[in-house]
Design a protein around this motif. Structure first.
Motif, short mmCIF file in Angstrom:
data_model
loop_
_atom_site.label_atom_id
_atom_site.label_comp_id
_atom_site.label_asym_id
_atom_site.label_seq_id
_atom_site.Cartn_x
_atom_site.Cartn_y
_atom_site.Cartn_z
N ARG A 74 0.85 -1.19 0.00
CA ARG A 74 0.00 0.00 0.00
C ARG A 74 0.88 1.24 0.00
N HIS A 75 0.59 2.16 -0.90
CA HIS A 75 1.36 3.40 -0.97
C HIS A 75 0.39 4.53 -1.28
N GLY A 76 0.05 5.30 -0.27
CA GLY A 76 -0.99 6.31 -0.45
C GLY A 76 -2.32 5.62 -0.69
N GLY A 77 -3.00 6.02 -1.76
CA GLY A 77 -4.31 5.44 -2.05
C GLY A 77 -4.27 4.35 -3.09
N LYS A 78 -3.09 3.75 -3.34
CA LYS A 78 -3.01 2.73 -4.36
C LYS A 78 -2.12 1.58 -3.91
N ILE A 79 -2.13 0.52 -4.69
CA ILE A 79 -1.26 -0.63 -4.48
C ILE A 79 -0.16 -0.56 -5.53
N ILE A 80 1.09 -0.67 -5.11
CA ILE A 80 2.18 -0.59 -6.07
C ILE A 80 3.10 -1.80 -5.92
N PRO A 81 3.76 -2.20 -7.01
CA PRO A 81 4.76 -3.26 -6.92
C PRO A 81 6.13 -2.69 -6.58
N VAL A 82 6.83 -3.33 -5.68
CA VAL A 82 8.21 -2.97 -5.37
C VAL A 82 9.09 -4.11 -5.86
N GLU A 83 9.95 -3.81 -6.82
CA GLU A 83 10.83 -4.83 -7.38
C GLU A 83 11.87 -5.23 -6.33
N LEU A 84 12.02 -6.52 -6.12
CA LEU A 84 12.97 -6.97 -5.11
C LEU A 84 14.42 -6.68 -5.50
N ASP A 85 14.67 -6.49 -6.78
CA ASP A 85 16.01 -6.08 -7.20
C ASP A 85 16.37 -4.71 -6.63
N ASP A 86 15.35 -3.92 -6.29
CA ASP A 86 15.59 -2.57 -5.78
C ASP A 86 15.68 -2.52 -4.26
N VAL A 87 15.29 -3.60 -3.58
CA VAL A 87 15.27 -3.61 -2.12
C VAL A 87 16.67 -3.89 -1.58
N LEU A 88 17.16 -2.98 -0.74
CA LEU A 88 18.49 -3.14 -0.14
C LEU A 88 18.43 -3.85 1.19
N TRP A 89 17.42 -3.47 2.00
CA TRP A 89 17.27 -4.11 3.31
C TRP A 89 15.85 -3.94 3.80
N ILE A 90 15.51 -4.75 4.76
CA ILE A 90 14.15 -4.79 5.30
C ILE A 90 14.23 -4.71 6.82
N LYS A 91 13.37 -3.90 7.39
CA LYS A 91 13.36 -3.69 8.84
C LYS A 91 12.00 -4.06 9.41
N ALA A 92 12.00 -4.78 10.52
CA ALA A 92 10.75 -5.11 11.20
C ALA A 92 10.13 -3.86 11.78
N ASP A 93 8.81 -3.75 11.66
CA ASP A 93 8.07 -2.63 12.23
C ASP A 93 6.79 -3.19 12.83
N GLY A 94 6.91 -3.77 14.01
CA GLY A 94 5.77 -4.43 14.64
C GLY A 94 5.33 -5.61 13.80
N ASP A 95 4.05 -5.64 13.45
CA ASP A 95 3.52 -6.70 12.60
C ASP A 95 3.78 -6.44 11.13
N TYR A 96 4.39 -5.30 10.82
CA TYR A 96 4.66 -4.91 9.44
C TYR A 96 6.17 -4.95 9.19
N SER A 97 6.55 -4.59 7.96
CA SER A 97 7.97 -4.53 7.62
C SER A 97 8.21 -3.32 6.72
N GLU A 98 9.35 -2.66 6.92
CA GLU A 98 9.75 -1.55 6.06
C GLU A 98 10.69 -2.09 4.97
N LEU A 99 10.38 -1.78 3.73
CA LEU A 99 11.23 -2.15 2.61
C LEU A 99 12.04 -0.92 2.20
N HIS A 100 13.35 -1.00 2.30
CA HIS A 100 14.20 0.15 2.01
C HIS A 100 14.88 -0.02 0.66
N THR A 101 14.67 0.96 -0.22
CA THR A 101 15.37 1.01 -1.49
C THR A 101 16.32 2.21 -1.46
#
Length: 277
Positions: free
Chosen positions: A177-204
């Motif tokens: 979810r990004h704003g009012g839409k659903i977007i794809p995040v390419e895993l090739d662009d993801v550098l690291w992932i951080k836990a955020d409670g029950d969610y996760s932050e994807l960092h590019t």
């Protein structure tokens, strides 16, 4: 079966998407009984559906799953805003259970008028002041407004889109979810992932996105040749590691190509060392 709209509440605006004209006509006919819903457009293909939805910004879309130039999930991936969705499909191969948790409702073709009315009633009940015409107890408190649960709804749609695009396989992209839409995040662009409670932050390199998946679930689903858990709170892309440095306590500090430094805890250190060095 008519559901009158209050003068203070405008009708919901609906779009019908189906590649078969008779199917669009049937939905339009059934909706004519509802004063609380106005049909503002229709489409018979993915490209036309995206254009129509982006132009009209409807409250509700009746969305066919199978179309000649793609499927309903392609529509969800491309639209700018996320309306309420009622899926329709002639096949159950698209995981009816996922539909039940991801969309407002689904219609399995061929469906009866009573089943259609149930689906529409669920949409109406999601909006303040709009009674479910199938409710045997019209004096009960109305269902919570969509406004208060929009984030949860978008997360569930993202989960549904993820399941449809990568059934059983390690995904190449994650839908968020990004704003009012659903977007794809390419895993090739993801550098690291951080836990955020029950969610996760994807960092590019340029952005941070919030996934509704917890870090444990992501660690299980991601390709282990490309990603590794380095801490209870972090996953790294192995391709994004610039170098490792000992932290003098049995672990490491990983420096990523964007300058981020993340601790590799002692319990994960041997595996990470073997995979990177």
């Amino acid at each position: 079966m008519s559901a009158s709209s209050s003068p203070s509440v405008p009708p919901l605006r609906a779009i019908i998407v189906d590649d078969e004209p008779p199917a669009r006509a049937l939905v339009d006919e059934f909706l004519s009984a509802y004063d609380a819903i106005d049909v503002v457009g229709s489409a018979g293909s993915v490209s036309d559906a995206v254009d129509c939805i982006d132009a009209e910004a409807p409250d509700l879309v009746f969305l066919d799953v199978q179309m000649p130039d793609g499927d309903g999930f392609d529509v969800l991936e491309q639209i700018d805003t996320l309306p309420d969705i009622i899926f329709s499909t002639a096949y159950d191969e698209y995981a009816i259970q996922a539909f039940e948790t991801g969309a407002v409702d689904y219609l399995l073709k061929p469906y009866k008028r009573s089943r259609f009315d149930t689906a529409v009633g669920r949409v109406l009940a999601r909006h303040d002041g709009r009674p479910d015409p199938n409710d045997a107890n019209p004096d009960r408190e109305p269902a919570p407004s969509r406004t208060g649960e929009s984030s949860d709804y978008a997360d569930r749609i993202a989960d549904l889109l993820q399941a449809a695009k990568a059934p059983g396989d390690a995904p190449e992209r994650l839908y968020v979810r990004h704003g009012g839409k659903i977007i794809p995040v390419e895993l090739d662009d993801v550098l690291w992932i951080k836990a955020d409670g029950d969610y996760s932050e994807l960092h590019t390199q340029e952005n941070t996105f919030l996934s509704s998946k917890g870090i444990g679930e992501l660690a299980e689903r991601l390709d282990e040749r490309r990603f590794a858990r380095v801490h209870r709170s972090h996953i790294i892309s192995l391709g994004a590691v610039d170098h490792l440095r000992s932290d003098d306590s049995g672990g490491y500090v990983a420096r990523l190509v964007d300058g981020t430094r993340l601790r590799v805890s002692r319990s994960y250190a041997p595996e990470i060392r073997d995979r990177i060095v």
